[in-house]
Design a protein around this motif. Structure first.
Motif, short mmCIF file in Angstrom:
data_model
loop_
_atom_site.label_atom_id
_atom_site.label_comp_id
_atom_site.label_asym_id
_atom_site.label_seq_id
_atom_site.Cartn_x
_atom_site.Cartn_y
_atom_site.Cartn_z
N SER A 32 0.61 2.48 4.54
CA SER A 32 0.12 2.38 4.66
C SER A 32 -0.42 4.15 5.11
CB SER A 32 -1.12 1.23 6.06
OG SER A 32 -0.78 -0.27 5.24
N ASP A 58 5.68 -0.07 5.32
CA ASP A 58 4.61 0.57 5.57
C ASP A 58 4.38 1.52 4.94
OD1 ASP A 58 2.13 -0.09 6.14
OD2 ASP A 58 2.34 -0.69 8.36
N GLY A 60 -5.87 4.24 -3.58
CA GLY A 60 -5.27 3.34 -3.24
C GLY A 60 -5.80 1.87 -3.31
N GLN A 85 0.75 -3.21 -2.84
CA GLN A 85 -0.02 -3.36 -2.01
C GLN A 85 0.55 -2.16 -0.96
OE1 GLN A 85 0.26 -8.03 0.10
NE2 GLN A 85 0.82 -6.91 1.58
N PRO A 86 0.26 -1.77 -0.17
CA PRO A 86 1.57 -0.86 0.51
C PRO A 86 1.87 -1.41 1.53
CG PRO A 86 -1.54 -1.11 1.19
CD PRO A 86 -0.78 -2.08 0.26
N ASP A 87 1.98 -2.07 2.39
CA ASP A 87 2.80 -3.14 3.17
C ASP A 87 3.27 -4.53 2.78
OD1 ASP A 87 0.41 -4.28 3.22
OD2 ASP A 87 0.20 -4.03 5.15
N PRO A 137 -3.62 4.51 2.11
CA PRO A 137 -5.05 4.32 2.10
C PRO A 137 -5.02 3.05 1.25
CG PRO A 137 -4.87 6.35 3.07
CD PRO A 137 -3.91 6.08 1.88
N PRO A 138 -5.57 1.61 2.07
CA PRO A 138 -5.85 0.91 0.67
C PRO A 138 -7.54 0.86 0.55
CG PRO A 138 -4.95 0.12 2.92
CD PRO A 138 -5.12 1.04 2.82
#
Length: 282
Positions: free
Chosen positions: A219, A217, A229, A239-241, A223-224
């Motif tokens: 995020s 993770d 991002g 996808q960050p996570d 950050p999305p």
């Protein structure tokens, strides 16, 4: 947005080339009387593809959340399978596409108007349905609450139509063999992201386990909602996570598929001096 633009450009250019080859052959053989049924077949194929896309988008909105995720995940996986088959098929048959279409058109000309309509419909319809499904899956995967993904697809298709017309007029020539190789490789990367997103949908629908088992993770680092991002999500469906299952599926698909796709083909090794399909006039 770039990933969706690439899909629109690549898929749209394939359909444009098919149309270009069909129309140019009829004009060059002085069979302009057959143009009308061919255009009818093309128009019906386009309407069918648009209807299929609308059905996917608006039909799924009536479902429950779990059903939407199950449908979206399943169709995303099917779309990845179709686009993977398509890029390998185009890599293998691009050199013979024109002669293959000419043969089908000759047979249809002997059979009559209905056969001409069917030939044009089938030639363009397959491309249209594949495009509609993969575009829907990709836009759904990269949707950030804006119209960016859809705009990217439309721009790609518009550019493909313009390029197809320029090819027909003989104004522009590019090495389509290299074009389809590079865009095919990038499309495989995009497809890997769509596949991972589809797996996540199935996890949310409780079809697959491991929704809470995150591989990592980042995020906080990516950050999305940040510009980078958003860029990574738009291009690679990043996808960050992601979950462990998503990462495993992504790697198992991307690495061998890309390796097989970029490996030199037999025809490429024995016929390096052969003219690329783009060198031929259409």
């Amino acid at each position: 947005m770039f990933g969706n633009y690439l899909i629109g450009l690549r898929e749209g250019l394939e359909a444009s080339l098919v149309v270009c080859i069909l129309i140019a052959y009829l004009v060059k053989t002085d069979r302009r009387d057959a143009l009308k049924p061919v255009w009818i077949g093309i128009a019906v194929a386009v309407v069918l593809a648009l209807g299929f896309g609308f059905a996917l988008e608006f039909g799924s909105q009536e479902l429950t959340f779990e059903a939407q995720e199950a449908l979206g995940g399943s169709l995303s996986i099917i779309a990845v399978g179709l686009v993977t088959w398509m890029v390998f098929w185009m890599r293998r048959t691009a050199r013979h596409l024109r002669s293959e279409l000419h043969g089908r058109l000759d047979a249809a000309l002997r059979m009559g108007t209905a056969a001409l309509v069917a030939t044009a419909f089938l030639a363009v319809g397959r491309e249209g349905l594949e495009t509609a499904l993969f575009v829907w899956a990709s836009v759904r995967a990269s949707n950030d609450g804006t119209q960016g993904p859809l705009i990217g697809v439309l721009l790609g298709i518009l550019n493909a139509v313009v390029l197809g017309y320029l090819f027909y007029r003989g104004t522009v020539r590019i090495n389509l063999a290299k074009f389809f190789t590079w865009t095919g490789g990038m499309l495989v990367v995009v497809a890997a992201g769509v596949l991972a997103y589809g797996v996540h949908d199935l996890q949310e629908a409780d079809f697959l386990p491991g929704l809470t088992n995150k591989a990592f993770d980042i995020s906080g680092t990516v950050p999305p909602d940040s510009w980078y991002g958003t860029l990574l999500k738009g291009v690679f469906n990043f996808q960050p996570d992601p979950t462990v299952v998503q990462v495993v599926v992504w790697v198992l698909y991307l690495v061998p598929t890309l390796a097989f796709f970029l490996a030199p083909s037999r025809s490429g090794r024995r016929g390096a001096g052969s003219p690329a399909p783009v060198r031929e006039e259409v």
